[in-house]
Design a protein around this motif. Structure first.
Motif, mmCIF file in Angstrom:
data_model
loop_
_atom_site.group_PDB
_atom_site.id
_atom_site.type_symbol
_atom_site.label_atom_id
_atom_site.label_comp_id
_atom_site.label_asym_id
_atom_site.label_seq_id
_atom_site.Cartn_x
_atom_site.Cartn_y
_atom_site.Cartn_z
ATOM 1 N N CYS A 74 -65.673 -40.449 -28.268
ATOM 2 C CA CYS A 74 -65.870 -40.790 -29.833
ATOM 3 C C CYS A 74 -67.069 -41.741 -30.052
ATOM 4 N N LEU A 75 -67.160 -42.909 -29.417
ATOM 5 C CA LEU A 75 -68.241 -43.800 -29.678
ATOM 6 C C LEU A 75 -69.368 -43.024 -29.209
ATOM 7 N N ALA A 78 -70.687 -40.567 -31.541
ATOM 8 C CA ALA A 78 -71.075 -41.156 -32.815
ATOM 9 C C ALA A 78 -72.428 -41.797 -32.703
ATOM 10 N N ALA A 81 -75.460 -39.172 -32.614
ATOM 11 C CA ALA A 81 -75.616 -38.728 -33.773
ATOM 12 C C ALA A 81 -76.109 -39.662 -34.973
ATOM 13 N N GLY A 82 -76.717 -40.921 -34.250
ATOM 14 C CA GLY A 82 -77.079 -41.989 -34.895
ATOM 15 C C GLY A 82 -78.731 -41.759 -35.247
ATOM 16 N N GLU A 174 -76.910 -50.100 -33.926
ATOM 17 C CA GLU A 174 -76.527 -49.141 -33.239
ATOM 18 C C GLU A 174 -77.190 -49.563 -31.796
#
Length: 206
Positions: A74-75, A78, A81-82, A174
């Protein structure tokens, strides 16, 4: 009798292959197939296989804990997609792996850096040293390396330098997130001695 001897040799060979397959270098079992992983991890590993066409040992060994595997995926998804580019993310991964002396992650991100992020050999070596010819990327790498080496003990000036290089507050966070993501995989692979299934990399020349 001759056929019996042949059959016995085949059986012994099969048993030896099975023993070698199950007794790899890792400190806990690495599921040899998706079906051998805990049931709660199987759908996650299927997703990895669909995306990559294979399931690297990092995912297999992490699958021993379905929730850890889920959290990592999940991380990672995510952050992928940053706002940070794939090149910057791979550079950070290489720098952090070098600092933490993680041979598995160095091999994996050397491969991903070349084949996914399309970094040159020179760029990959520079990233492992915490440098880049790209001035903006170099600032992110320097910051990521400092976070890793000093366990987050950075100064206000360090943070301001990243912002002055053109990174937004979201990108600043990020960078920290990518460091944390790679520290997680570094520690998993180092603690569990994950068997390396990527082309090995050479030590950096002095």
């Amino acid at each position: 009798m001759h056929q019996l001897l042949i059959d016995s040799e085949i059986l012994i060979s099969m048993l030896l292959n099975e023993i070698n397959r199950r007794n790899d270098m890792s400190r806990i079992p690495t599921p040899a197939s998706i079906s051998e992983a805990p049931e709660a991890s199987r759908a996650l590993l299927e997703a990895v296989n669909s995306l990559l066409g294979t399931v690297p040992n990092l995912f297999r060994i992490t699958a021993n804990s379905p929730k850890t595997l889920e959290g990592y995926l999940c991380l990672n998804g995510a952050l992928s997609a940053g706002s940070l580019s794939a090149q910057t993310r791979e550079r950070i991964a290489l720098a952090v792996a070098e600092i933490n002396d993680c041979d598995y992650c160095l091999a994996a991100h050397d491969y991903l850096g070349r084949n996914v992020a399309k970094l040159s050999s020179e760029e990959i070596e520079a990233a492992r040293r915490g440098h880049s010819d790209d001035e903006k990327a170099a600032v992110a790498l320097e910051f990521a390396a400092k976070i890793t080496k000093d366990r987050g003990n950075v100064s206000s000036d360090d943070v301001q330098k990243v912002r002055s290089a053109g990174y937004s507050d979201a990108e600043l966070v990020e960078i920290i997130g990518n460091v944390a993501l790679n520290v997680l995989t570094n520690y998993i692979n180092r603690v569990l001695a994950t068997d390396i299934d990527f082309p090995s990399v050479k030590p950096l020349s002095e």
